[in-house]
Design a protein around this motif. Structure first.
Motif, PDB file in Angstrom:
ATOM      1  N   ILE A 195      61.533  63.799  19.826  1.00  0.00           N
ATOM      2  CA  ILE A 195      62.353  63.974  18.624  1.00  0.00           C
ATOM      3  C   ILE A 195      62.269  65.431  18.149  1.00  0.00           C
ATOM      4  O   ILE A 195      63.279  66.070  17.882  1.00  0.00           O
ATOM      5  CB  ILE A 195      61.895  63.009  17.517  1.00  0.00           C
ATOM      6  CG1 ILE A 195      62.060  61.558  18.010  1.00  0.00           C
ATOM      7  CG2 ILE A 195      62.677  63.250  16.231  1.00  0.00           C
ATOM      8  CD1 ILE A 195      61.466  60.526  17.078  1.00  0.00           C
ATOM      9  N   HIS A 196      61.074  65.953  18.031  1.00  0.00           N
ATOM     10  CA  HIS A 196      60.898  67.391  17.773  1.00  0.00           C
ATOM     11  C   HIS A 196      59.495  67.802  18.215  1.00  0.00           C
ATOM     12  O   HIS A 196      58.592  66.969  18.343  1.00  0.00           O
ATOM     13  CB  HIS A 196      61.166  67.773  16.313  1.00  0.00           C
ATOM     14  CG  HIS A 196      60.199  67.164  15.329  1.00  0.00           C
ATOM     15  ND1 HIS A 196      58.909  67.612  15.177  1.00  0.00           N
ATOM     16  CD2 HIS A 196      60.340  66.143  14.437  1.00  0.00           C
ATOM     17  CE1 HIS A 196      58.303  66.924  14.238  1.00  0.00           C
ATOM     18  NE2 HIS A 196      59.136  66.011  13.785  1.00  0.00           N
ATOM     19  N   MET A 239      59.605  56.015  20.872  1.00  0.00           N
ATOM     20  CA  MET A 239      59.124  54.950  21.748  1.00  0.00           C
ATOM     21  C   MET A 239      59.902  53.670  21.472  1.00  0.00           C
ATOM     22  O   MET A 239      60.502  53.511  20.399  1.00  0.00           O
ATOM     23  CB  MET A 239      57.619  54.737  21.532  1.00  0.00           C
ATOM     24  CG  MET A 239      56.791  55.973  21.833  1.00  0.00           C
ATOM     25  SD  MET A 239      55.015  55.675  21.688  1.00  0.00           S
ATOM     26  CE  MET A 239      54.760  54.483  22.984  1.00  0.00           C
ATOM     27  N   PRO A 240      59.889  52.727  22.413  1.00  0.00           N
ATOM     28  CA  PRO A 240      60.651  51.469  22.216  1.00  0.00           C
ATOM     29  C   PRO A 240      60.152  50.705  20.999  1.00  0.00           C
ATOM     30  O   PRO A 240      58.952  50.685  20.688  1.00  0.00           O
ATOM     31  CB  PRO A 240      60.375  50.687  23.505  1.00  0.00           C
ATOM     32  CG  PRO A 240      59.989  51.730  24.511  1.00  0.00           C
ATOM     33  CD  PRO A 240      59.282  52.792  23.741  1.00  0.00           C
ATOM     34  N   ASP A 244      53.858  47.302  21.566  1.00  0.00           N
ATOM     35  CA  ASP A 244      52.734  46.940  20.709  1.00  0.00           C
ATOM     36  C   ASP A 244      51.756  48.102  20.595  1.00  0.00           C
ATOM     37  O   ASP A 244      51.921  49.135  21.244  1.00  0.00           O
ATOM     38  CB  ASP A 244      52.039  45.685  21.238  1.00  0.00           C
ATOM     39  CG  ASP A 244      51.556  45.855  22.671  1.00  0.00           C
ATOM     40  OD1 ASP A 244      51.264  47.002  23.090  1.00  0.00           O
ATOM     41  OD2 ASP A 244      51.479  44.837  23.404  1.00  0.00           O
ATOM     42  N   LEU A 245      50.728  47.916  19.763  1.00  0.00           N
ATOM     43  CA  LEU A 245      49.792  49.011  19.479  1.00  0.00           C
ATOM     44  C   LEU A 245      49.067  49.482  20.726  1.00  0.00           C
ATOM     45  O   LEU A 245      48.903  50.694  20.947  1.00  0.00           O
ATOM     46  CB  LEU A 245      48.779  48.544  18.429  1.00  0.00           C
ATOM     47  CG  LEU A 245      47.755  49.592  17.967  1.00  0.00           C
ATOM     48  CD1 LEU A 245      48.455  50.804  17.379  1.00  0.00           C
ATOM     49  CD2 LEU A 245      46.779  48.982  16.964  1.00  0.00           C
ATOM     50  N   ALA A 246      48.655  48.573  21.581  1.00  0.00           N
ATOM     51  CA  ALA A 246      47.941  48.952  22.803  1.00  0.00           C
ATOM     52  C   ALA A 246      48.844  49.762  23.727  1.00  0.00           C
ATOM     53  O   ALA A 246      48.414  50.752  24.342  1.00  0.00           O
ATOM     54  CB  ALA A 246      47.435  47.701  23.520  1.00  0.00           C
ATOM     55  N   THR A 247      50.094  49.370  23.807  1.00  0.00           N
ATOM     56  CA  THR A 247      51.040  50.107  24.653  1.00  0.00           C
ATOM     57  C   THR A 247      51.283  51.514  24.102  1.00  0.00           C
ATOM     58  O   THR A 247      51.352  52.488  24.864  1.00  0.00           O
ATOM     59  CB  THR A 247      52.379  49.352  24.745  1.00  0.00           C
ATOM     60  OG1 THR A 247      52.151  48.042  25.288  1.00  0.00           O
ATOM     61  CG2 THR A 247      53.378  50.103  25.612  1.00  0.00           C
ATOM     62  N   VAL A 248      51.407  51.617  22.787  1.00  0.00           N
ATOM     63  CA  VAL A 248      51.607  52.930  22.144  1.00  0.00           C
ATOM     64  C   VAL A 248      50.422  53.850  22.435  1.00  0.00           C
ATOM     65  O   VAL A 248      50.600  55.022  22.817  1.00  0.00           O
ATOM     66  CB  VAL A 248      51.814  52.768  20.625  1.00  0.00           C
ATOM     67  CG1 VAL A 248      51.761  54.137  19.932  1.00  0.00           C
ATOM     68  CG2 VAL A 248      53.129  52.089  20.324  1.00  0.00           C
ATOM     69  N   GLU A 262      52.870  62.104  17.598  1.00  0.00           N
ATOM     70  CA  GLU A 262      53.194  61.081  16.593  1.00  0.00           C
ATOM     71  C   GLU A 262      54.283  60.165  17.141  1.00  0.00           C
ATOM     72  O   GLU A 262      55.409  60.624  17.392  1.00  0.00           O
ATOM     73  CB  GLU A 262      53.677  61.741  15.298  1.00  0.00           C
ATOM     74  CG  GLU A 262      54.068  60.739  14.224  1.00  0.00           C
ATOM     75  CD  GLU A 262      54.654  61.405  12.992  1.00  0.00           C
ATOM     76  OE1 GLU A 262      55.144  60.675  12.110  1.00  0.00           O
ATOM     77  OE2 GLU A 262      54.636  62.653  12.922  1.00  0.00           O
ATOM     78  N   PRO A 263      53.983  58.873  17.342  1.00  0.00           N
ATOM     79  CA  PRO A 263      55.011  57.946  17.848  1.00  0.00           C
ATOM     80  C   PRO A 263      55.980  57.555  16.743  1.00  0.00           C
ATOM     81  O   PRO A 263      55.608  57.436  15.570  1.00  0.00           O
ATOM     82  CB  PRO A 263      54.186  56.755  18.330  1.00  0.00           C
ATOM     83  CG  PRO A 263      52.962  56.775  17.466  1.00  0.00           C
ATOM     84  CD  PRO A 263      52.674  58.222  17.168  1.00  0.00           C
ATOM     85  N   ASP A 264      57.232  57.364  17.104  1.00  0.00           N
ATOM     86  CA  ASP A 264      58.247  56.950  16.142  1.00  0.00           C
ATOM     87  C   ASP A 264      59.347  56.211  16.895  1.00  0.00           C
ATOM     88  O   ASP A 264      59.379  56.220  18.126  1.00  0.00           O
ATOM     89  CB  ASP A 264      58.822  58.174  15.416  1.00  0.00           C
ATOM     90  CG  ASP A 264      59.448  57.809  14.080  1.00  0.00           C
ATOM     91  OD1 ASP A 264      59.645  56.602  13.827  1.00  0.00           O
ATOM     92  OD2 ASP A 264      59.751  58.726  13.289  1.00  0.00           O
TER      93      ASP A 264
END
Length: 315
Positions: A245-246, A265-266, A270-274, A298-300
């Motif tokens: 994203i940036h 991210m999709p 779930d948290l473990a995948t992230v 930072e995931p979004d």
């Protein structure tokens, strides 16, 4: 690797410039040549500069603490900036002053034993050539296929560009001094010695300004190069990361880069995948760009992709 190469180039320049400075001052005492005096001061400034660069490397190696959580890597940029100021103040301004004085009072003081000055300058050229060749050899692995000018402009290593410009300026300055002394010998007019000194001052001023601009930019904080940015983006967008994203990058020191990015991210992850996706992305980035040692991701959600497309208005 980069720091070790820099240190070899600095030590070689330190030894060469120390010996050259002594020889030049002896030559000035014998001949009275203002070009020799200007070059002697130039060599003293260069010797002091090598010491400052070594101090910068030593201080940059201190461990991070509460006040400086990202460490002291930028000390190398600070001391390189000080070196540029020393070149301008002690090298350029003094040479300009001495050259103008010699031109105004050219016929008040003749040039004695000019052959001694020529011999000393030729020896100095050999020693300076050794220092310059060392700097070139240590810079080649970092330069790669780029031109030398692009390397000086884009390098995040401050010492090698400083030593390269110092040594190349010293070699050209020695040729100018040799030309001034040679023309004085040929014509019997000492004004050429003053003209050679002024040319040395102008040369050092140009080099100092280039270094001041480059080191100021590094000291304020430069980001990744274009090729590094492209490599980081490629490394991030894989294995569960939909897009970047940036992203923002900044060099904390010559061999340490900060990378901060927001990655899409999709929505169903779930948290473990992230967590696994972020760890994998960090590993890929470090493998692609080893300088990227401090990474914050930072995931979004990809909100732009998820936003519904509005229907076109009826005519």
């Amino acid at each position: 690797m980069s720091a070790e190469g820099s240190k070899k180039a600095i030590v070689a320049a330190l030894c060469a410039n120390g010996g050259i400075a002594i020889a030049k001052f002896v030559g000035f005492a014998i001949t009275g040549s203002s070009s020799m005096l200007a070059e002697g001061v130039h060599s003293v400034a260069d010797t002091a500069n090598q010491g400052l660069l070594l101090i910068g490397q030593q201080r940059a190696g201190r461990r991070a603490d509460r006040l400086h959580p990202f460490g002291y890597g930028r000390d190398r940029y600070f001391y390189s900036f000080v070196v540029a100021l020393v070149i301008f103040a002690l090298g350029s301004l003094f040479a300009l002053y001495e050259g103008v004085e010699k031109m105004i009072h050219a016929h008040d003081h003749g040039l004695e034993s000019p052959l001694v000055a020529v011999v000393i300058l030729l020896v100095a050229i050999c020693l300076e050539g050794y220092s310059f060749s060392t700097a070139v050899r240590e810079s080649r692995p970092l330069k790669g296929p780029a031109s030398w000018w692009r390397f000086i402009r884009n390098s995040r290593n401050p010492e090698l560009p400083v030593v390269l410009l110092e040594d190349s300026g010293a070699l050209i300055g020695l040729v100018l001094a040799l030309g001034g002394v040679g023309l004085t010998m040929a014509t019997g007019d000492p004004i050429w010695d003053g003209i050679g000194t002024v040319c040395i001052g102008v040369l050092l001023g140009i080099i100092a300004i280039v270094l001041i601009v480059e080191m100021k930019s590094l000291l304020i904080g430069e980001g990744a190069t274009e090729s590094e940015q492209a490599a980081i983006m490629t490394a991030l967008t894989a294995d569960g990361v939909e897009r970047v994203i940036h992203i923002k990058t900044q060099y904390l020191g010559p061999e340490e880069m900060l990378v901060a990015a927001k990655i899409a991210m999709p929505a169903h992850a779930d948290l473990a995948t992230v967590a696994r996706t972020i760890d994998s992305a960090e590993s890929r980035v470090r493998a692609a760009v080893p300088q990227a040692r401090v990474i914050y991701l930072e995931p979004d959600l990809d909100r732009a992709a998820a936003a519904p497309v509005s229907a076109p208005k009826a005519p």
